[in-house]
Design an enzyme around this catalytic site. Structure first.
Site, short mmCIF file in Angstrom:
data_model
loop_
_atom_site.label_atom_id
_atom_site.label_comp_id
_atom_site.label_asym_id
_atom_site.label_seq_id
_atom_site.Cartn_x
_atom_site.Cartn_y
_atom_site.Cartn_z
N CYS A 226 -6.50 -2.18 0.53
CA CYS A 226 -5.62 -2.29 1.68
C CYS A 226 -6.45 -2.66 2.91
O CYS A 226 -7.44 -1.98 3.21
CB CYS A 226 -4.89 -0.98 1.93
SG CYS A 226 -3.81 -1.03 3.39
N CYS B 71 0.84 -1.19 0.00
CA CYS B 71 0.00 0.00 0.00
C CYS B 71 0.89 1.25 0.00
O CYS B 71 1.77 1.39 0.85
CB CYS B 71 -0.90 -0.01 1.23
SG CYS B 71 -1.90 1.49 1.39
N CYS C 25 -6.01 0.48 5.62
CA CYS C 25 -6.43 1.88 5.44
C CYS C 25 -7.45 1.93 4.30
O CYS C 25 -7.96 0.90 3.86
CB CYS C 25 -5.24 2.78 5.17
SG CYS C 25 -4.46 2.57 3.54
N ASP D 227 20.60 -6.55 -19.77
CA ASP D 227 20.51 -7.53 -18.68
C ASP D 227 19.41 -8.54 -19.03
O ASP D 227 18.24 -8.18 -19.13
CB ASP D 227 20.19 -6.80 -17.38
CG ASP D 227 20.06 -7.74 -16.19
OD1 ASP D 227 20.24 -8.97 -16.36
OD2 ASP D 227 19.79 -7.25 -15.08
N CYS E 45 0.32 3.16 3.56
CA CYS E 45 0.70 2.65 4.89
C CYS E 45 1.65 1.46 4.85
O CYS E 45 2.01 0.93 5.90
CB CYS E 45 -0.55 2.28 5.69
SG CYS E 45 -1.44 0.83 5.03
#
Length: 446
Positions: free
Chosen positions: A229, A207, A232, A357, A210
């Site tokens: 979430c 999140c 929250c 890469d 939070c």
């Protein structure tokens, strides 16, 4: 128009004519020359166009193609960069190649733009709308982590705060930052809410408010879904447009429903339904009806390296671009729809345009192919040995893997393949090289 701009435009157009007439063409050189003569030429070229910028990690090319097909049902003057040349010089070349507008006319420019090029072109283009497809790990040697990519996208949007941002609402990162721009979101809404466990190594599932791990009521793939979430109030935003149903997913096409209207596109895979939804959302922004969009989608064709189908002496080839783990996994899911015996070709390059890469192939789920009806495996490219090793580790029979050194040897091996069906997975420069060889030897049309 200044004399300098006029000369730059003339030189660019003449170069385009010369390349088209005497060579196989060139999508960037005309723009490069024009920009050298007039660094501000893009400001002039774009001034009579309503510009839509399509950007993100995956899906830009098909979304652009579908949007253009749809808009052609209503608008006569549409400019795009169909070759996928999506950096500054290629965009200038696309404008140079457009037919002139009459006095008082305005055109629409639907432009696929590389995330890293946004900052170089946005001020000149002054877009009316941005469309954000997704953000996944891609070419980390060039871009870094996904938050770096997203910063490039939001920084560009902030340069034009009056422009609307249409974003994939199923991607948590697109809802993580406040923007002054007007915003719309699209996503998948065809499943009943249920709790879904996301793989713990999935990117961007913390999140942004939070730092708790996000939960999901539905999941399409990777980190895309109806997230929330548990700690929250952060959750998926309300959707302006949504996929309401999946009707049929085959190896060659997809049927589904958007906003209660049925659509079919001639490409397969869940990820391409996202591209169709993106195009639908953008076409709707420009005022098209669902019926007009459906008519446009019905005329869509497969685009460069995205499920292209062709034959090599009786062997049917399905060619797919792969460039990062999420896209690779979606293509592997698509290949697994093929229940007939087939040969698998994997071409891995690590040129700059591919990303130097290649460790990303180890995050791809090649293990999904363990029980597939594969009769033969061929590897090639600059990093063929790395690809061979990855497939061996995935559980494919190492005695059935053949490495070939170049495109001629690859084509000869395909001719001798025991399978009539061949799936080719290739990185960007590998597709460029292979297609050039196939065109030069009359296996594929320009």
């Amino acid at each position: 128009m200044s004399i300098r701009t006029s000369i730059a435009q003339s030189v660019g157009k003449f170069t385009k004519w010369g390349l088209t007439t005497f060579t196989n063409g060139g999508s960037s050189l005309p723009g490069k020359l024009a920009q050298t003569l007039d660094p501000n030429i893009l400001n002039h070229l774009a001034e009579n166009y309503d510009v839509a910028v399509i950007t993100g990690t995956n899906g830009k090319t098909l979304t652009t193609a579908l949007t253009v097909q749809a808009l052609a049902e209503k608008y006569p003057n549409i400019l795009t960069n169909p070759t996928g040349s999506n950096m500054q010089q290629g965009i200038i070349s696309a404008f140079l190649d457009a037919k002139p507008l009459k006095n008082g006319e305005r055109g629409i420019a639907i432009l696929e733009i590389d995330e890293g090029s946004l900052k170089h072109v946005v001020k000149a283009l002054q877009p009316k709308v941005f469309l954000h497809t997704n953000v996944f790990r891609d070419q980390m040697d060039r871009y870094g982590e996904i938050y770096t990519i997203y910063s490039l996208m939001t920084d560009a949007a902030k340069m034009v705060p009056q422009a609307t941002v249409i974003a994939n609402g199923d991607s948590p990162i697109f809802n993580s930052t406040s923007l002054e721009n007007p915003r719309e979101f699209y996503g998948f809404d065809y499943q009943e809410d249920h709790e879904v466990q996301v793989a713990p190594n999935t990117d961007a599932i913390l999140c942004p408010h939070c730092d708790h791990v996000l939960q999901y009521h539905s999941l399409s793939y990777a980190n895309l879904g109806k997230y929330y979430c548990p700690n929250c109030d952060f959750k998926r935003p309300a959707l302006t447009h949504s996929v309401n149903a999946l009707h049929e997913l085959t190896l060659k096409d997809s049927s589904f429903q958007i906003d209660g209207h049925d659509f079919t596109i001639p490409v397969a895979g869940l990820y391409n339904i996202y591209n169709a939804l993106s195009a639908y959302s953008l076409a709707s922004f420009f005022g098209l009806s669902p019926e007009q969009i459906k008519a446009g989608f019905s005329k869509a064709k497969r685009v460069f390296g995205r499920q292209e189908i062709f034959e090599i002496e009786g062997h049917q080839i399905l060619l797919n671009l792969v460039k990062n783990p999420v896209g690779l996994n979606q293509v592997l899911d698509l290949v697994n729809l093929d229940q007939n015996p087939y040969s698998l070709v994997a071409i891995l390059n690590n040129d700059y345009a591919d990303g130097t890469d290649v460790s990303w192939i180890w995050d791809g789920h090649f293990e999904k192919l363990q029980d597939a009806p594969i009769q033969e495996v061929i590897t090639s490219g600059m990093k063929a040995k790395e690809m061979t090793r990855r497939l061996e580790v995935a559980g494919l029979d190492k005695n059935g893997i053949q490495e070939v050194s170049d495109y001629q040897a690859l084509v000869e091996q395909i001719k001798q393949s025991p399978s009539k069906n061949v799936h080719i997975l290739a990185t960007y420069t590998a597709i460029l090289g292979l297609r050039k060889y196939l065109i030069d030897h009359h296996y594929l049309k320009q």
